[in-house]
Design an enzyme around this catalytic site. Structure first.
Site, mmCIF file in Angstrom:
data_model
loop_
_atom_site.group_PDB
_atom_site.id
_atom_site.type_symbol
_atom_site.label_atom_id
_atom_site.label_comp_id
_atom_site.label_asym_id
_atom_site.label_seq_id
_atom_site.Cartn_x
_atom_site.Cartn_y
_atom_site.Cartn_z
ATOM 1 N N HIS A 125 0.815 -1.229 0.000
ATOM 2 C CA HIS A 125 0.000 0.000 0.000
ATOM 3 C C HIS A 125 0.846 1.277 0.000
ATOM 4 C CE1 HIS A 125 -3.640 -2.235 0.411
ATOM 5 N NE2 HIS A 125 -3.340 -2.728 1.593
ATOM 6 N N ASP A 162 -3.271 -10.500 -2.309
ATOM 7 C CA ASP A 162 -3.824 -9.947 -1.067
ATOM 8 C C ASP A 162 -5.256 -9.473 -1.343
ATOM 9 O OD1 ASP A 162 -2.559 -8.547 1.701
ATOM 10 O OD2 ASP A 162 -4.299 -7.499 0.886
ATOM 11 N N HIS A 164 -6.708 -6.868 -0.418
ATOM 12 C CA HIS A 164 -6.768 -5.428 -0.664
ATOM 13 C C HIS A 164 -5.964 -5.080 -1.919
ATOM 14 C CE1 HIS A 164 -7.257 -5.931 3.762
ATOM 15 N NE2 HIS A 164 -8.208 -5.044 3.570
ATOM 16 N N ASP A 246 -5.166 -12.514 3.402
ATOM 17 C CA ASP A 246 -6.405 -12.005 3.991
ATOM 18 C C ASP A 246 -7.627 -12.189 3.094
ATOM 19 O OD1 ASP A 246 -5.222 -10.200 2.290
ATOM 20 O OD2 ASP A 246 -5.194 -8.528 3.715
HETATM 21 ZN ZN LIG Z 1 -4.563 -6.922 2.774
#
Ligand SMILES: [Zn+2]
Length: 311
Positions: A125, A162, A164, A246
């Site tokens: 991120h 992931d 996200h 996740d």
């Molecule tokens: Zn994540």
């Protein structure tokens, strides 16, 4: 050749506030799982400290200085609502970048077949000038740049499963035509980016958004239909994996429904591509995963595939 596991005690000195999902216990859970006998053949290596100059492959000097200056002498400091630093965070971040940089060198020097970096803070991120989402520096993107600029590769793929969107990796590699960044993630979900129409300055970004509730079949279909063929066409000389776990059905931060076997499947598919194009060269770095049991089991399953394929 063997599979290397890069880790370091300093990774545990990056401490987040009580109740924060990205916590020291995540690495403890993975370390416990990888202490099992079936991982005895792992080549366990200490993650070196990256030279801070390594960060400049993806981040401006002013940003690096700002993060270093934000590290508190004691306690914890919030860089934003999600992202915190403690006295050990600078060193931990340099170990995370150092681990994946050393993995790039060792794989490209034919010392090891592939590698997993069990480090934190995660990286996908972190944008060029913005820490966010528990991340300070773009570990995976920095590794890709190192492989290109230091080792002279022409094509490096970065793959992110992931849950996200890897907005940071996308930002750092947006204008890098020598890379292909492919990621699957839940939408809608924080950070809100990662739509199909975000394709990079050179068509070098591919986003595979998945609806909440998507399980293994939907995940596999997205990769089989779009992600894997694009990677096959790109023909990477190295595959860097942003391994977040996740998207697991037990994870508390999102609503996908993957199981360990789905992480095994994508790892095998990426190893197949690496065998076809990249002499089997795969480097994986830990991103998210916040249910400790699911994280430990999924990371262990992922590493087990790397070991099987590294032989
Ligand atoms: Zn994540």
């Amino acid at each position: 050749m063997t599979t290397a596991l890069y880790s370091h005690a300093d990774s545990y000195a990056h401490v987040t506030p009580p109740g924060h999902p990205e916590r020291v216990e995540r690495l403890e859970a993975i370390a416990a799982a990888l202490s099992d006998d079936r991982f005895s053949a792992l080549d366990r290596r200490e993650a070196p400290m990256a030279d801070p100059a390594e960060l400049l492959r993806c981040h401006p000097e002013g940003y690096v200085a700002r993060i270093k200056a934000a590290i508190p002498a004691e306690g914890s400091r919030a860089l934003d609502a999600d992202t915190h630093v403690s006295p050990g965070s600078w060193t931990a971040a340099l170990r995370a970048v150092g681990a994946i940089s050393a993995a790039v060198d060792a794989v490209l020097d034919d010392e090891i077949a592939n590698a997993f970096c069990a480090t934190r803070p995660p990286g996908h991120h972190a944008e060029a000038e913005k820490s966010m989402g528990f991340c300070l520096f773009g570990n995976a993107a920095i590794a890709a740049k190192r492989a290109l600029d230091q080792h002279g590769l022409s094509r490096v793929a970065v793959v992110d499963f992931d849950v996200h969107h890897g907005n940071g990796t996308q930002d750092l590699l947006w204008d890098e035509a020598r890379t292909l960044f492919v990621g699957s993630h839940q939408i809608p979900l924080w950070p809100g980016t990662g739509d199909r129409d975000e394709t990079g300055a050179h068509g070098n970004v591919m986003n595979l958004p998945l609806s909440p509730g998507t399980g293994g079949p939907g995940f596999r279909k997205a990769w089989e239909t779009h992600g894997l063929p694009a990677l096959d066409t790109f023909s990477p000389e190295l595959i860097v994996i942003s391994a977040g776990f996740d998207a697991h059905e037990d994870d508390p931060l999102a609503q996908l429904a993957l199981q360990e076997k789905d992480f095994v499947w994508i790892t095998e598919a990426l190893c197949d591509l690496a065998d076809a194009h990249a002499k089997g060269r795969v480097i994986s770095t830990l991103e998210g995963g916040y249910d400790l049991n699911a994280l430990a089991a999924s990371a262990a399953a992922h590493v087990e595939v790397l070991m099987k394929r590294g032989r």
